[in-house]
Design an enzyme around this catalytic site. Structure first.
Site, PDB file in Angstrom:
ATOM      1  N   CYS A   1       0.833  -1.211   0.000  1.00  0.00           N
ATOM      2  CA  CYS A   1       0.000   0.000   0.000  1.00  0.00           C
ATOM      3  C   CYS A   1       0.864   1.255   0.000  1.00  0.00           C
ATOM      4  O   CYS A   1       0.552   2.233   0.672  1.00  0.00           O
ATOM      5  CB  CYS A   1      -0.957   0.011   1.183  1.00  0.00           C
ATOM      6  N   PHE A  14     -24.130  -1.327  -1.920  1.00  0.00           N
ATOM      7  CA  PHE A  14     -25.236  -1.729  -1.035  1.00  0.00           C
ATOM      8  C   PHE A  14     -26.430  -2.261  -1.840  1.00  0.00           C
ATOM      9  O   PHE A  14     -27.584  -1.928  -1.553  1.00  0.00           O
ATOM     10  CB  PHE A  14     -25.682  -0.560  -0.144  1.00  0.00           C
TER      11      PHE A  14
END
Length: 285
Positions: free
Chosen positions: A123, A265
């Site tokens: 990262c 979602f």
């Protein structure tokens, strides 16, 4: 034949003060080593590229998808074949080591690849740099004339995906990536303990069948939408990506930068549109 996609474990089920000991199915997880064969005839090299923890099954698709989404190959013709390595040293490595043979014209810089995988895993890059790097790496331009997807169809996709998840029904422990047509026809579905692996298997299957770019498709992933998943979808030319879970901030930025429609979602008859809302028709009507 590859190893089984599930295993058995002895479990104690506790409910209502009672304990019952019995056998249960669990999703299999084993390492897959991906090796590369590359170079001109007479000067071929074989090097280990990566090791990933995966659910056995569709291993050649996983390797092919991984090579494409990591920018090592650009098209089906760059890959001449994938095999299980016959010369492994240990019995447990059998069918857990694959070798992808690249066309002699494909140039491979192992030092560059080693730096790339180290940076990705640690990262150590900022978001904008990551997005710019993907856009510069021969990433297909996503279509600006569709496809258009009915809002009501989006609500139906999770149930269609779940109905096709055979291994999840047995184990309850797998992610899925599913590819649909704009009318909701299930084109491909793959399962894996790893979210990235499930998507690489789908993209690899499409690559091997010469379907790329996947401009007329919808991707649904069973978990959250990360930058890496958006990046992989963009490389495959997928214009619409939906996730059962939440997207990350960098996933939203990347999708907007790529011109991708990103939904999150997607469950219980609702969803959020984070970018590319113009591809969704009938919403709010």
């Amino acid at each position: 034949m590859p190893a089984a996609s599930y295993d058995y474990a002895t479990v104690q089920r506790v409910a209502g003060g009672q304990v019952i000991t019995e056998s249960d199915l669990v999703a299999a997880e084993e390492p897959l080593e991906i090796r590369l064969g590359f170079g001109p005839a007479g000067q071929r090299e074989h090097r280990t590229l990566s090791v990933t923890m995966r659910t056995p099954g569709h291993d050649f698709e996983l390797a092919a998808g991984f090579l494409l989404t990591e920018g090592i190959i650009q098209r089906r013709q760059d890959l001449t074949g994938v095999i299980y390595c016959p010369d492994v040293e240990k019995p447990e490595e059998r069918e857990n080591v694959v070798r992808a043979e690249l066309a002699s014209s494909v140039e491979v810089s192992m030092p560059r690849l080693e730096r790339h995988f180290y940076t990705s895993s640690s990262c150590g890059v900022c978001g904008k740099t990551s997005i710019d790097a993907v856009q510069a790496a021969s990433c297909p331009v996503l279509p600006t004339d569709g496809p258009f997807v009915a809002a009501e169809l989006i609500h139906e996709l999770p149930a269609r995906q779940r109905a096709a998840q055979e291994l999840f029904e047995q184990t309850g422990g797998l992610h899925a990536a599913a590819l649909f047509s704009p009318t909701g026809e299930l084109l491909l579905l793959r399962e894996d303990v790893g979210r990235h692996n499930a998507l690489d298997k789908v993209i690899g299957a499409a690559l091997l069948q010469e379907w790329l770019p996947l401009h007329n498709s919808i991707l649904l992933v069973s978990g959250r939408a990360s930058f890496e998943l958006v990046q992989k979808a963009a490389v495959a030319g997928i214009p619409v990506m939906a996730a059962v879970g939440a997207p990350s901030s960098l996933a939203v930025q990347a999708a907007a930068g790529f011109g991708m429609t990103l939904l999150g979602f997607v469950r219980q008859q609702r969803y959020n549109v984070y970018s590319g809302a113009w591809r969704i028709t009938g919403a709010g009507s």
